[in-house]
Scaffold this motif. Structure first.
Motif, PDB file in Angstrom:
ATOM      1  N   THR A 139      30.405  59.146  31.460  1.00 56.54           N
ATOM      2  CA  THR A 139      29.010  59.208  31.874  1.00 56.54           C
ATOM      3  C   THR A 139      28.643  57.958  32.667  1.00 56.54           C
ATOM      4  O   THR A 139      27.911  58.022  33.649  1.00 56.54           O
ATOM      5  CB  THR A 139      28.073  59.301  30.633  1.00 56.54           C
ATOM      6  OG1 THR A 139      28.881  59.515  29.476  1.00 56.54           O
ATOM      7  CG2 THR A 139      27.070  60.383  30.809  1.00 56.54           C
TER       8      THR A 139
ATOM      9  N   LYS B   5      40.560  53.281  29.869  1.00 57.28           N
ATOM     10  CA  LYS B   5      39.296  53.050  30.559  1.00 57.28           C
ATOM     11  C   LYS B   5      38.438  52.126  29.704  1.00 57.28           C
ATOM     12  O   LYS B   5      38.598  52.054  28.497  1.00 57.28           O
ATOM     13  CB  LYS B   5      38.563  54.380  30.754  1.00 57.28           C
ATOM     14  CG  LYS B   5      39.288  55.334  31.685  1.00 57.28           C
ATOM     15  CD  LYS B   5      38.416  56.546  31.934  1.00 57.28           C
ATOM     16  CE  LYS B   5      37.114  56.129  32.605  1.00 57.28           C
ATOM     17  NZ  LYS B   5      36.104  57.190  32.579  1.00 57.28           N
ATOM     18  N   LEU B   6      37.536  51.420  30.356  1.00 59.69           N
ATOM     19  CA  LEU B   6      36.627  50.545  29.606  1.00 59.69           C
ATOM     20  C   LEU B   6      35.247  51.158  29.481  1.00 59.69           C
ATOM     21  O   LEU B   6      34.408  50.676  28.736  1.00 59.69           O
ATOM     22  CB  LEU B   6      36.513  49.174  30.294  1.00 59.69           C
ATOM     23  CG  LEU B   6      37.806  48.371  30.415  1.00 59.69           C
ATOM     24  CD1 LEU B   6      37.512  46.983  30.952  1.00 59.69           C
ATOM     25  CD2 LEU B   6      38.496  48.271  29.066  1.00 59.69           C
ATOM     26  N   HIS B   7      35.000  52.230  30.258  1.00 58.91           N
ATOM     27  CA  HIS B   7      33.661  52.824  30.263  1.00 58.91           C
ATOM     28  C   HIS B   7      33.762  54.321  30.041  1.00 58.91           C
ATOM     29  O   HIS B   7      34.770  54.938  30.349  1.00 58.91           O
ATOM     30  CB  HIS B   7      32.982  52.551  31.607  1.00 58.91           C
ATOM     31  CG  HIS B   7      32.998  51.110  31.995  1.00 58.91           C
ATOM     32  ND1 HIS B   7      32.064  50.217  31.561  1.00 58.91           N
ATOM     33  CD2 HIS B   7      33.865  50.408  32.752  1.00 58.91           C
ATOM     34  CE1 HIS B   7      32.348  49.018  32.045  1.00 58.91           C
ATOM     35  NE2 HIS B   7      33.454  49.108  32.776  1.00 58.91           N
ATOM     36  N   SER B   8      32.673  54.911  29.495  1.00 60.75           N
ATOM     37  CA  SER B   8      32.668  56.346  29.288  1.00 60.75           C
ATOM     38  C   SER B   8      32.548  57.047  30.644  1.00 60.75           C
ATOM     39  O   SER B   8      32.171  56.443  31.641  1.00 60.75           O
ATOM     40  CB  SER B   8      31.497  56.736  28.406  1.00 60.75           C
ATOM     41  OG  SER B   8      30.302  56.543  29.124  1.00 60.75           O
TER      42      SER B   8
END
Lengths: 142, 406
Positions: B365, B360-363
């Motif tokens: 949240t 993934k590139l994003h958390s």
């Protein structure tokens, strides 16, 4: 509360907020007199160290004596962080104890970690009081 | 004097004539000699040239044979099925000596692996003078098996009837063993993923159940840390369950399915229906061009478009409505599709990583997700012998390209 010289802050870099929450509790329960700062991405970690981005006005915040770094993070991972960290000026990196926190079962990660001389630990999550105190006592004095 | 003088004069004349004749003869002889010399010289040269050509051709042929014998297994079989020639490689691989195999039927290397039809079709073709190529499993003299990539080339007699068959083969035993090993491992891996994900779901359900029980029965008496801990447990179990399901689906893709004619316009209609709520809520505009009908895995293609469109909506810019453009173009042997959005874009440093499973590139949240969607897309595209890649810059939207074989 036990105060170790040079250990004013522990920086947690992990995208998982539950892990940061648990590790903050563990550190607070350990009796160390230390501030815990958690960030959710490698970039935020770099920004905290260099007082940039959302930490632009945080120059008065205590500098971390220990960084606990997660490997598997979205986008920039722990290894990417270390590559950027090595480019930082010496005065920022001085007296920082770097340890990796991981759930990785990939043996390549452990092999890779052994090659990085300044890594003081390769720790399985979750962090326990015993492991934390071992790192602190090996690297800091009261 | 008269008689004598006349006779002497005549003699002189005659001698003169003779001298002239002699000169002529000598001259002609010399010319003949020269002509002969010339002739000999010329024909000698011709002969020499033909001889040289012949030598060259024969040298070339023997070079070819040498090279062929060094690299391929060669045998020649007559129309009567009797072996007329085998080379050294044939002997060293099969374990038979020339003496043992010449004049014999090639059934002596038959492994029994192939059915009657395999040979029937082969003979039908070569008898008609057609070249035949196949992978064949043979048996050595001492009972070991070996695989050949075999080419049979029929040669006709002057009446156009096959006279003999030359077969040129290569030893592919190792390649075959690797293929079989790979197939076996793939089957095992699929089985493993399936069983593992099934068994993993059980403890996850238990954790989830007890977390709910704690929350219901003791939630009110807990302090903040307790409540927060419980909510973390609930979130983590939901995510774990989602990851396991994603893994299970990944293992299942393309299993027990067959390629069949699929109208991608209909597939896209269904995807848009399924994503109706998401499309409405985000006010997404989907611009479609006419898509082809093709031979494909329908359920998987549905998932492919669904994942790409969901991503395009999920990673939209905060201040603008998502606009998604779907186009296709026919190329030689495949269709080239593009799904273009006006979203947040992807840093080129991550263009490869995004297709790996759980990357993934994003958390969580920032953007909820399991990091499995594009891995699914990649597997689906590969099921259709295609490629998938992205063209994007941070802040400038993304175009996902993929190809599907026709």
């Amino acid at each position: 509360m036990k105060k170790f010289s040079g250990l004013d802050c522990i920086l947690l870099i992990d995208d998982d907020i539950a892990t940061n929450f648990l590790h903050t509790l563990t550190i607070n329960d350990s009796g160390l007199d230390v501030k815990v700062q958690d960030v959710e991405s490698a970039q935020d970690g770099l920004d905290y160290l260099t007082c940039k981005g959302k930490f632009i006005e945080c120059a008065e915040f205590p500098r971390p004596g220990i960084i606990l770094l997660d490997i598997n993070m979205p986008g920039m991972n722990g290894w990417d962080f270390l590559r950027e960290y090595e480019k930082l000026p010496e005065d920022i990196r001085a007296r920082v104890v770097m340890a990796m926190l991981t759930t990785s079962l990939n043996p390549d990660d452990a092999t890779h970690a052994k090659k990085i001389g300044y890594l003081k630990g390769f720790i399985s999550k979750p962090l326990t009081k015993e492991v934390l105190m071992k790192i602190v006592e090996e690297n800091f004095v009261v | 004097m008269d008689e004598k003088e006349r006779a002497a004069k005549n003699l002189e004349k005659a001698e003169h004539k003779i001298r002239i004749l002699e000169d002529m003869i000598e001259h002609t002889t010399r010319n003949l000699y020269l002509a002969n010399m010339e002739l000999e010289h010329r024909s000698g040269e011709k002969l020499f040239q033909s001889k040289q050509l012949l030598e060259k051709a024969s040298r070339e042929l023997s070079d070819y044979k040498l090279a062929l014998d060094a690299s391929a297994i060669v045998s020649i079989v007559g129309v009567d099925g009797k072996t007329e020639y085998v080379n050294a490689l044939f002997c060293s691989l099969s374990g038979f000596t020339q003496a043992e195999i010449l004049g014999q039927d090639q059934r002596m290397v038959n492994s029994g692996f192939h059915d009657k039809d395999f040979f029937k079709i082969m003979f039908e073709n070569i008898r008609l003078g057609k070249r035949w190529r196949c992978e064949i499993k043979n048996k050595t003299k001492d009972g070991h098996f070996y695989w050949l990539d075999m080419n049979i080339i029929p040669f006709n007699n002057k009446y156009g009837k096959p006279e003999r068959y030359i077969s040129i083969s290569f030893d592919i035993t190792e390649k075959k063993q690797r293929e079989n090993e790979l197939e076996r491992q793939n089957r095992e891996l699929q089985q493993f993923v399936y069983i593992a994900s099934h068994d993993l779901q059980e403890p996850v359900r238990t954790i989830d159940g007890f977390a709910r029980l704690l929350n219901t029965n003791y939630g009110l008496t807990m302090d903040e840390v307790g409540k927060k801990s419980l909510s973390f447990i609930a979130d983590a179990t939901t995510r774990l369950s989602m990851l396991i399901k994603g893994l299970l689906d990944y293992g299942r893709l393309g299993r027990n399915a067959e390629r069949k004619p699929t109208d991608l316009n209909v597939v896209l209609d269904h995807v848009c229906e399924d994503l109706g709520a998401l499309i409405n809520d985000s006010q997404a505009e989907i611009i479609r061009s006419n898509l082809p009908e093709m031979n494909g895995f329908e359920t998987e293609l549905h998932l492919l478009f669904q994942n790409l469109i969901t991503n395009a909506i999920k990673f939209r810019k905060k201040d603008s409505k998502p606009v998604i453009q779907i186009t296709s173009r026919k190329e030689v042997g495949f269709w080239h599709f593009q799904v273009k959005d006006n979203g947040i874009g992807i840093d080129p440093a991550f263009h490869k990583k995004i297709f790996q499973i759980f990357q993934k590139l994003h958390s969580n949240t920032a953007y909820e997700g399991s990091g499995i969607g594009l891995a699914h897309c990649q597997k689906i595209v590969e099921l259709h012998d295609g490629l998938i890649w992205v063209e994007s810059e941070l802040g400038k939207g993304s175009t996902f390209h993929f190809t599907l074989s026709i």
